[in-house]
Scaffold this active site. Structure first.
Site, short mmCIF file in Angstrom:
data_model
loop_
_atom_site.label_atom_id
_atom_site.label_comp_id
_atom_site.label_asym_id
_atom_site.label_seq_id
_atom_site.Cartn_x
_atom_site.Cartn_y
_atom_site.Cartn_z
N ARG A 165 0.86 -1.32 -0.11
CA ARG A 165 -0.01 -0.11 0.13
C ARG A 165 0.96 1.26 0.02
O ARG A 165 0.58 2.18 0.55
CB ARG A 165 -1.11 0.06 1.21
N LYS A 287 0.89 -8.85 13.92
CA LYS A 287 -0.38 -9.03 13.07
C LYS A 287 -0.62 -10.41 13.14
O LYS A 287 0.28 -11.40 12.34
CB LYS A 287 -0.24 -8.54 11.57
N GLU A 291 -5.96 -12.40 7.92
CA GLU A 291 -5.74 -12.41 6.53
C GLU A 291 -4.58 -13.51 6.40
O GLU A 291 -3.36 -13.04 5.83
CB GLU A 291 -5.31 -10.94 6.01
N ARG A 324 -2.03 -6.17 17.05
CA ARG A 324 -3.28 -5.55 16.17
C ARG A 324 -4.50 -6.40 16.33
O ARG A 324 -4.47 -7.54 16.44
CB ARG A 324 -2.73 -5.43 14.89
N ARG A 341 -18.33 -8.67 9.09
CA ARG A 341 -16.91 -8.21 9.40
C ARG A 341 -16.80 -7.12 10.40
O ARG A 341 -16.01 -6.87 11.01
CB ARG A 341 -16.13 -8.03 7.92
N LYS A 365 -7.83 -0.19 14.77
CA LYS A 365 -8.10 0.45 13.75
C LYS A 365 -9.22 1.45 13.92
O LYS A 365 -10.25 1.28 14.57
CB LYS A 365 -8.35 -0.15 12.18
N ASP A 370 -11.93 -1.00 7.55
CA ASP A 370 -10.70 -0.90 6.76
C ASP A 370 -10.42 0.61 6.20
O ASP A 370 -10.15 0.44 4.94
CB ASP A 370 -10.38 -2.01 5.92
N GLU A 398 -4.56 4.54 1.21
CA GLU A 398 -5.23 3.08 0.29
C GLU A 398 -6.29 3.32 -0.22
O GLU A 398 -6.77 2.99 -1.56
CB GLU A 398 -5.00 2.06 1.30
N GLU A 516 -15.07 11.92 -0.89
CA GLU A 516 -16.21 11.02 -0.63
C GLU A 516 -17.34 11.34 -1.44
O GLU A 516 -17.99 10.21 -1.73
CB GLU A 516 -16.37 11.71 1.13
N TRP A 546 -14.56 -11.69 1.42
CA TRP A 546 -13.74 -10.51 2.40
C TRP A 546 -14.69 -9.86 3.22
O TRP A 546 -14.35 -9.01 4.07
CB TRP A 546 -12.80 -9.76 1.61
C1 BDP Z 1 -5.59 -3.40 4.62
C2 BDP Z 1 -4.69 -3.76 3.43
C3 BDP Z 1 -3.74 -4.84 3.47
C4 BDP Z 1 -3.17 -4.85 5.04
C5 BDP Z 1 -4.26 -4.76 5.90
C6 BDP Z 1 -3.76 -4.86 7.49
O1 BDP Z 1 -5.56 -3.90 2.16
O2 BDP Z 1 -2.64 -4.80 2.78
O3 BDP Z 1 -2.22 -5.85 4.93
O4 BDP Z 1 -4.95 -3.67 5.89
O5 BDP Z 1 -3.94 -3.52 8.05
O6 BDP Z 1 -5.99 -2.11 4.59
O7 BDP Z 1 -3.05 -5.63 7.81
#
Ligand code: BDP
Length: 684
Positions: A165, A287, A291, A324, A341, A365, A370, A398, A516, A546
């Protein structure tokens, strides 16, 4: 100009009045014994550089105040000059990283006093900011302490030189599976970070793959230590992201089970190696179970068991684990809405409150999904009173235009910080949670994904520098306004002509709303191209695993996250916030489709129908994006040609791509519902 100096360009001061006022201070006083400290050396070097740049001549450095006025630097209790000018009643209010800047009536000197050398460094950057924004320096009387303890950036850099990113070129940290030898560029980055108040950095991607896993081994540690040396001189602690499966991947063990004694011992040895190389190392960022990254789930252990094992290894060295909370099932099924999610972080972590060790911090976050252009505040923030938390923002754009579009994010972050969670009654704002005061947390603060790379101007889009600068300033003091931060950045980067400052300020302040408008209406996110996430693709993720849906069909759009009929996500909010989001009558328009599924003809508080709102914002957003380009064009002869051209090129591209967003989204919804635009504009 290419923008490399960013806001530390220290341009020559044009006005002769100001120069007159500043010139007498072109002398620096520092007592000899202090000069051995690396941070003080960095502070003096910066002050020399700044004064020379702005005043046109290098300042003398003296070890006593025999010539006044001057700029005198020193630690409280070890310098007669400083103690003479700053009363104990004042100095006792200064914390570890804070400082006082005062004009001393007797000597006319500007004195910068602090408890520690890093306070002096921050004080020097503050003084330089005053000078480079054209402030009056007569009668200064400033006392500053950072509001937040941890003020961190996360690099998502990989050892092959790529950046996950990243939208501003390659990594400045790595090339060819090695840590770079160009330490000068890293030093300049450290200067930029420290000048905005950042005090911590993790230097590799949170997705830790093969080579990155090795950063904690003796093969890489000497090079990591060299990078740590640079950041140390700017008061910035170094952290590494680690791979939870390291014991398996590089340790020769057959398990990474956190309760397994051999695994615990392995990590203790790692910690001992790391601290031997870097005695003031910050700790690990992790992390896990997210994912497809490994984590404690594999062994039937929870996140607390997973984090505590690492915390135990770091404890003897006062290191910390930043764990995280971006954990969700990325293999879910859109037909099963209970797996929403948005619920995931809270569902996973809230039950573990109180189980984490003292030196664990959870990194949450800002929103539940996201980093979209519009999301509600994550309900996990503040929901674990017995657990340390930091908030995570994304400076890298991103989902907000990837630094090809301008999007000044400070107003978005401020909205999050000012949000009242009601967790301990009214006034339980996010900023009071992340500054540690609401729950009396041991550790707290800010983290954010950096937006820099090796592009000459660091951030690709020159105006995206304002986000990096603004993030640091806001982490230092969340009470600063978006305008004030932008204005500082503009004055330092482009000079202080007031109509130029105004024009750029308005452009920045308009940019988030415009982005936006032509992208994500009413809190619907993720209508982006899969994988790279640039540009519109309304159904790009609609039927994927996802978990990011809008459920648009021929009758309506939006995700029902209510308790009454939906996923129940609203129940994660406290008191009044639950009520506000649960009810269609009170849910704010800008988050309507995040919380509710409604017919296209549903009438918003604004008086428009949902479908008409979609059409209007997309037409207007694209128009206003074109206006940004035209507004910038008018500034052509007001600034450095190179800087102007860079931004002009990006704004031209943005205006084109905004049209594509407009057309793709309007057409999609028009074809879904068949309702014509009231104004009869062209929809394909
Ligand atoms: C998402 C991104 C991904 C990151 C993930 C994260 O698309 O590339 O690895 O967050 O925060 O926004 O771990």
């Amino acid at each position: 100009g290419d923008g490399y100096q960013a806001w530390l360009g220290y341009r020559r001061i044009p006005s002769s009045d100001l120069r007159e006022q500043y010139l007498p201070y072109n002398r620096i006083m520092i007592e000899e014994h202090a000069e051995r400290d690396v941070i003080i050396q960095a502070a003096i070097a910066e002050l020399i550089r700044g004064l020379e740049g702005m005043l046109g001549q290098a300042p003398a450095v003296l070890s006593s105040c025999e010539q006044s006025p001057c700029v005198a630097l020193g630690i409280f209790g070890s310098s007669a000059v400083i103690d003479g000018a700053i009363q104990e009643g004042t100095s006792s209010k200064v914390c570890e990283e804070g400082y006082v800047i005062r004009t001393d009536n007797l000597t006319g000197c500007i004195v910068i006093g602090a408890v520690s050398s890093v306070g002096i460094l921050y004080g020097v950057f503050h003084l330089l900011r005053l000078l480079s924004t054209g402030a009056d320096v007569d009668g200064l009387d400033i006392l500053e302490n950072p509001v937040n303890q941890l003020r961190m950036v996360n690099q998502w850099d990989n050892i092959d030189g790529s950046i996950e990113r990243g939208y501003a070129g390659k990594s400045i940290f790595y090339a060819d599976n090695k840590i770079t030898s160009d330490l000068e560029r890293i030093r300049d980055y450290a200067r930029l970070l420290a000048s905005s108040g950042i005090n911590a950095i993790s230097m590799n991607n949170v997705n830790v793959h093969k080579y990155e896993t090795m950063l904690i081994t003796p093969e890489y540690l000497p090079d990591v230590a060299r990078v740590a040396d640079i950041f140390r001189a700017y008061g910035i602690k170094l952290f590494l992201s680690v791979n939870y499966a390291s014991p398996l991947e590089i340790g020769g063990l057959t398990t990474a089970d956190p309760l397994e004694p051999t695994v615990r011992e392995w990590w203790r040895n790692v910690a001992s190696d790391v601290y031997a190389a870097i005695p003031d190392f910050g700790g690990f960022l992790v992390k896990a179970d997210s994912e497809n990254r490994p984590g404690p789930f594999t062994y039937g252990r929870n996140h607390a068991e997973g984090a505590n094992m690492l915390a135990e290894a770091l404890e003897p060295y006062s290191g910390i684990v930043i764990w995280r909370c971006f954990v969700y099932n990325c293999k879910q099924d859109w037909r099963d809405r209970k797996t929403d999610r948005a619920r995931a972080a809270y569902d996973h972590f809230k039950p573990l409150d109180g189980q984490f060790k003292e030196n664990v911090i959870l990194q949450v976050k800002n929103g539940p999904i996201d980093f979209q252009v519009r999301e509600p505040v994550s309900p996990l923030i503040g929901a674990m009173p017995a657990t340390n938390q930091v908030i995570e923002f994304q400076i890298t754009q991103e989902y907000t235009g990837q630094q090809r579009h301008v999007c000044y994010l400070v107003p978005q972050w401020k909205e999050v910080l000012d949000f009242d969670t009601h967790i301990k009654g009214e006034g339980s704002t996010v900023k009071r949670i992340v500054d540690g005061s609401l729950h009396g947390s041991r550790y707290s603060g800010f983290a954010a994904v950096s937006n820099i790379g090796d592009d000459a101007n660091w951030t690709g889009h020159l105006l995206a520098q304002a986000n990096l600068y603004g993030y640091g300033r806001l982490a230092w003091n969340p009470e600063l306004s978006s305008e004030q931060i932008a204005e500082e950045w503009i004055r330092m980067s482009f000079g202080g002509e007031s109509d130029l400052v105004d024009a750029i300020l308005r452009l920045l302040m308009d940019s988030w709303g415009i982005y936006e408008a032509y992208t994500a209406p009413l809190g619907v996110g993720f209508m982006v191209s899969p994988n790279h996430h640039y540009g519109p693709d309304v159904e790009g993720y609609e039927y994927s695993m996802w978990g990011t849906y809008h459920f648009a069909d021929w009758q309506g759009v939006g995700v029902d996250r209510t308790q009454a009929t939906g996923t129940g996500y609203t129940t994660q909010y406290t008191g009044a916030n639950f009520d506000v989001y649960e009810s269609l009558d009170t849910c704010p328009d800008n988050l309507l489709l995040f919380f509710h599924h409604v017919p296209y003809t549903h009438v918003l508080h604004s008086g428009k129908t949902v479908i008409q709102h979609i059409y209007d914002t997309h037409f207007e957003g694209a128009e206003r994006a074109a206006e940004l380009r035209d507004r910038w064009a008018k500034l052509a002869d007001r600034m450095d040609e190179g800087l102007h051209q860079q931004v002009a090129d990006r704004l031209a591209e943005q205006a084109e791509h905004a049209k594509e967003w407009r057309d793709r989204i309007n057409t999609y919804f028009y074809r879904r519902c068949g309702i014509a635009d009231e104004q009869g504009r062209e929809i394909y």
